[in-house]
Structures are given as structure tokens and as C-alpha cells.
Write a protein that holds these residues in place. Structure first.
Motif, PDB file in Angstrom:
ATOM      1  N   LEU A   1      -3.438  27.297  22.806  1.00 35.80           N
ATOM      2  CA  LEU A   1      -2.258  26.520  22.442  1.00 35.80           C
ATOM      3  C   LEU A   1      -0.974  27.303  22.670  1.00 35.80           C
ATOM      4  O   LEU A   1      -0.025  26.807  23.294  1.00 35.80           O
ATOM      5  CB  LEU A   1      -2.368  26.101  20.974  1.00 35.80           C
TER       6      LEU A   1
ATOM      7  N   GLY B   1       1.774  20.207  23.447  1.00 34.33           N
ATOM      8  CA  GLY B   1       0.976  19.021  23.154  1.00 34.33           C
ATOM      9  C   GLY B   1      -0.308  18.972  23.956  1.00 34.33           C
ATOM     10  O   GLY B   1      -1.396  18.740  23.404  1.00 34.33           O
ATOM     11  N   LEU B   2      -0.210  19.211  25.261  1.00 31.42           N
ATOM     12  CA  LEU B   2      -1.406  19.194  26.102  1.00 31.42           C
ATOM     13  C   LEU B   2      -2.318  20.372  25.793  1.00 31.42           C
ATOM     14  O   LEU B   2      -3.551  20.249  25.854  1.00 31.42           O
ATOM     15  CB  LEU B   2      -1.002  19.207  27.579  1.00 31.42           C
TER      16      LEU B   2
ATOM     17  N   LEU C   1      -2.738  21.663  22.876  1.00 26.53           N
ATOM     18  CA  LEU C   1      -3.452  21.327  21.647  1.00 26.53           C
ATOM     19  C   LEU C   1      -4.580  20.342  21.923  1.00 26.53           C
ATOM     20  O   LEU C   1      -5.675  20.459  21.349  1.00 26.53           O
ATOM     21  CB  LEU C   1      -2.484  20.747  20.618  1.00 26.53           C
ATOM     22  N   VAL C   2      -4.336  19.362  22.797  1.00 25.31           N
ATOM     23  CA  VAL C   2      -5.406  18.429  23.147  1.00 25.31           C
ATOM     24  C   VAL C   2      -6.588  19.180  23.748  1.00 25.31           C
ATOM     25  O   VAL C   2      -7.750  18.959  23.372  1.00 25.31           O
ATOM     26  CB  VAL C   2      -4.891  17.358  24.134  1.00 25.31           C
TER      27      VAL C   2
ATOM     28  N   PRO D   1      -7.722  13.803  19.233  1.00 23.77           N
ATOM     29  CA  PRO D   1      -6.971  14.842  19.947  1.00 23.77           C
ATOM     30  C   PRO D   1      -5.736  14.309  20.659  1.00 23.77           C
ATOM     31  O   PRO D   1      -4.704  14.980  20.708  1.00 23.77           O
ATOM     32  CB  PRO D   1      -8.004  15.397  20.938  1.00 23.77           C
TER      33      PRO D   1
ATOM     34  N   GLY E   1      -2.066  15.627  19.702  1.00 24.11           N
ATOM     35  CA  GLY E   1      -1.277  16.280  20.749  1.00 24.11           C
ATOM     36  C   GLY E   1       0.019  15.556  21.025  1.00 24.11           C
ATOM     37  O   GLY E   1       1.068  16.183  21.222  1.00 24.11           O
TER      38      GLY E   1
ATOM     39  N   LEU F   1       2.478  16.255  18.168  1.00 25.54           N
ATOM     40  CA  LEU F   1       3.076  17.586  18.285  1.00 25.54           C
ATOM     41  C   LEU F   1       4.145  17.615  19.370  1.00 25.54           C
ATOM     42  O   LEU F   1       5.223  18.189  19.177  1.00 25.54           O
ATOM     43  CB  LEU F   1       1.994  18.622  18.592  1.00 25.54           C
ATOM     44  N   ALA F   2       3.883  16.971  20.507  1.00 23.67           N
ATOM     45  CA  ALA F   2       4.830  16.999  21.625  1.00 23.67           C
ATOM     46  C   ALA F   2       6.152  16.336  21.251  1.00 23.67           C
ATOM     47  O   ALA F   2       7.235  16.897  21.486  1.00 23.67           O
ATOM     48  CB  ALA F   2       4.217  16.314  22.847  1.00 23.67           C
TER      49      ALA F   2
END
Length: 309
Positions: free
Chosen positions: A74, A96-97, A99-100, A217, A221, A224-225
């Protein structure tokens, strides 16, 4: 003369279990024995066949390793994108990506926290044992430090020390002179608190037993983004004490002196989110399911009931 159609309704067997292929209650948890924060992936979506009720909780060292690796991924994705991109949205999208990807790769092992504030929210909400939280938080911080250290090692081979410090400072969190908008510490504290509370609520809600675990997810994500996109102009966007620690250590004393705020505000946000999730009864047992007897055994022929963790 009346005609009667044959009764093709599936009936439970002698043991109370529905025959194979019978539709099940969509609200029913798919893997009641699974420990951790993230809801289990539905059995139908797995490559393996895990019988309902089978616990697949990993050992503590495995969970710590997963939290370390996921947090490192992350932070490496988010900070790396911020260093080599020209727009704030690129850094937010990188986090974001990242975290996914981390949740899909490691979430089934540890629950996919990758953030001390999320871990605190899960503990307060009753979703994660308190004794497991300390090890997870330590692993998260070490993972963030490792990722930031790798990026520092790459930059120092390309740039002089002063330029390296400037690049790393640009992706670190701060207020006042370290904020692009010169936001004061009270403004940053409020922004980080509110954004982290919202983010933690999204995590807790999308990983609840009755939620769609496959989409969790993506939802987390995306949250978060866009929250980082909002907070970045104020303080660089954190919502994660481990992320802030990793960046501050390599950025220098100017950011280390302000690191306290990026622990206090997100942890307060996680605390409030956990309390709201728990007190507002956002996690409820399945409709139509009676409470278990005091002995903890389910009535004959009834579906197993799972309390949200």
C-alpha cells in the motif's frame, strides 16, 4: 377435474440440511468460522471448496506477515505514485488501487487492515481480538518503514541528498509550513479525524457478514482514493498512522516533529467509527433466526448463527 402439479420443492433431509443445489438464504454468512476483520469470500466464488463452518484463521505470525506485506504494498504504491506523478489525484488513486491489491492478496490471511486506525476500529467494534491488535500494528508500521526505505534507497542513487529530502517531504504529511495550503494543526486534526472515521465506517460496513464480500476491496479502495483526494490539499492525505510514520522517517526532522497529529487524529477517527458501528447496531443477526440456547448449541435443523466479529 382438477390437476395437481408435482411438488418439486426441495425438502430438508433427516439431519435438517438442505439438499445440494438448494438455494440458500442470501443473508446467511458464508463461512461462519472465519476469524478476522474481512468477511470471507463466498464459497461459490472461491477456487477451493471450503465447507461452511470451517475455520481458516491463520496463525499469528502469518497474520503479522500479511499485515507487513500488505502495508508495504500500500505505502509503496501510494508514495511511489506521489513521487513520480504530477497531480494529487494520481497519488490518491495509487493508494486506492494499492489497497485493493493488498486486500485481495493478503486480506484472507489477516483480515486486511493495513492501518492502525482500522485495527482500532475493528477492536472497538468487537470484530478483532484486542490481544491480536498490537502485533498487527507493529507489523503495519514495519511494513510502511520498509516501503519508504526502499523508495529512499532508489532516490538517493539518482538525486543529491537535499533534492531527495524535498521529494520525500512532498509525499509526507504535515501542517503549517509542511502543508500545501498552509493549514493549521487544528484544521488538519479535524480533517483527518472526520475522513478516517468515514473510511473506517466503510471498512466495517463492507466487511460485515451480510455484506457482499467480493465487492469489499473495491468499495474500500474507492473510499480511500476519494477521501485522500479531499484531504491531500490540507496535509498530503494520511488516514493511516503507519503510512505517515514511514514517510516522516525518511523525510526528516521537520516532518517527524508533526507526526503526533497523524497518530492522534486517525486513531480518534477509528475509535469513533468503532463505537458508532457497535452502538448503532449496524451488525445484526439474520432475520428469522432465533437466538442460540445458553449452551451454545443450535436447535436441531436450524442454520448456524454467527455473531459479527
Amino acid at each position: 377435474m382438477s390437476h395437481h402439479l408435482p411438488d418439486t420443492t426441495a425438502r430438508p433431509g433427516a439431519d435438517g440440511a438442505a439438499p445440494a443445489g438448494t438455494a440458500t438464504d442470501p443473508d446467511a454468512p458464508t463461512d461462519p468460522g472465519t476469524e478476522g476483520l474481512a468477511a470471507p469470500v463466498p464459497v461459490a466464488a472461491r477456487k477451493d471448496s471450503v465447507p461452511a463452518g470451517t475455520a481458516d484463521a491463520a496463525s499469528a505470525p502469518a497474520q503479522w506477515a500479511a499485515e507487513f506485506a500488505g502495508t508495504a504494498l500500500l505505502v509503496f504504491a501510494g508514495l511511489g505514485t506521489g513521487m513520480f506523478a504530477t497531480e494529487v489525484i494520481d497519488s490518491a488513486l495509487g493508494f486506492g488501487l494499492g489497497l485493493v491489491a493488498a486486500m485481495v492478496a493478503f486480506g484472507h490471511v489477516s483480515g486486511g487492515h493495513f492501518n492502525p486506525a482500522v485495527t482500532l476500529a475493528a477492536v472497538v467494534a468487537g470484530r478483532t481480538p484486542a490481544k491480536a491488535a498490537i502485533g498487527c500494528v507493529v507489523a503495519q508500521v514495519l511494513g510502511a518503514l520498509a516501503a519508504a526505505g526502499v523508495l529512499w534507497s532508489v532516490l538517493v542513487t539518482l538525486l543529491d541528498s537535499s533534492t531527495t529530502a524535498q521529494v520525500l517531504g512532498a509525499v509526507s504529511n504535515g501542517f503549517g509550513e509542511n502543508s500545501t495550503s498552509q493549514a493549521g494543526w487544528t484544521t488538519v486534526l479535524l480533517v483527518e479525524f472526520v475522513a478516517t472515521a468515514l473510511f473506517a465506517l466503510v471498512v466495517l460496513g463492507s466487511t460485515a457478514p451480510r455484506a457482499n464480500a467480493v465487492l469489499a476491496p473495491v468499495a474500500i479502495g474507492a473510499a480511500l482514493a476519494f477521501l485522500l483526494t479531499i484531504t491531500a490539499p490540507f496535509d498530503g492525505g494520511s488516514l493511516n498512522p503507519a503510512r505517515s510514520t514511514g514517510a516522516a522517517v525518511v523525510a526528516g526532522a521537520g516532518h517527524l516533529g508533526q507526526l503526533w497529529l497523524f497518530w492522534v487524529a486517525p486513531l480518534l477517527g477509528g475509535l469513533v467509527a468503532g463505537l458508532v458501528h457497535r452502538s448503532a447496531a449496524l451488525s445484526r443477526p439474520r432475520r428469522g433466526t432465533d437466538a442460540l440456547p445458553a449452551t451454545g448449541t443450535a436447535p436441531a435443523g436450524s442454520a448456524p448463527q454467527v455473531q459479527e466479529r
